[in-house]
Design a protein around this motif. Structure first.
Motif, PDB file in Angstrom:
ATOM      1  N   GLU A  18      39.207  63.654  69.905  1.00  0.00           N
ATOM      2  CA  GLU A  18      38.305  63.274  68.818  1.00  0.00           C
ATOM      3  C   GLU A  18      37.307  62.197  69.222  1.00  0.00           C
ATOM      4  O   GLU A  18      36.240  62.081  68.624  1.00  0.00           O
ATOM      5  CB  GLU A  18      39.118  62.782  67.619  1.00  0.00           C
ATOM      6  N   CYS A  40      33.556  54.073  65.468  1.00  0.00           N
ATOM      7  CA  CYS A  40      33.245  55.192  64.570  1.00  0.00           C
ATOM      8  C   CYS A  40      34.421  55.557  63.665  1.00  0.00           C
ATOM      9  O   CYS A  40      34.239  56.123  62.601  1.00  0.00           O
ATOM     10  CB  CYS A  40      32.785  56.413  65.363  1.00  0.00           C
ATOM     11  N   THR A  42      36.719  57.813  64.139  1.00  0.00           N
ATOM     12  CA  THR A  42      37.140  59.218  64.213  1.00  0.00           C
ATOM     13  C   THR A  42      38.580  59.336  64.691  1.00  0.00           C
ATOM     14  O   THR A  42      39.343  60.158  64.181  1.00  0.00           O
ATOM     15  CB  THR A  42      36.206  60.008  65.151  1.00  0.00           C
ATOM     16  N   ASP A  45      41.037  58.514  61.872  1.00  0.00           N
ATOM     17  CA  ASP A  45      41.117  59.604  60.900  1.00  0.00           C
ATOM     18  C   ASP A  45      41.994  60.735  61.409  1.00  0.00           C
ATOM     19  O   ASP A  45      42.657  61.417  60.630  1.00  0.00           O
ATOM     20  CB  ASP A  45      39.724  60.143  60.585  1.00  0.00           C
TER      21      ASP A  45
END
Length: 56
Positions: A18, A40, A42, A45
């Motif tokens: 990711e 970021c 990512t 998440d």
């Protein structure tokens, strides 16, 4: 502020794919290079164990 990986990491590898800048390194517990991390989120998440958090 870079993200960090806690001891809850199970080294499943989900976060590595990711990360758009390749800041995550493999190991018994994965780690994030703060110089490369673009904040970021990512990886956080994607983490199934919620082991990735913003650094304090």
């Amino acid at each position: 502020m870079a993200y960090v990986i806690s001891d809850d990491c199970i080294a499943c590898g989900t976060c590595i794919d990711e990360c758009p800048v390749g800041a995550i390194s493999e190991g018994d517990k994965y780690s994030i290079n703060p110089e490369m991390c673009t904040d970021c989120g990512t990886c956080a998440d994607a983490c199934p164990t919620e082991a990735i958090h913003p650094a304090e």
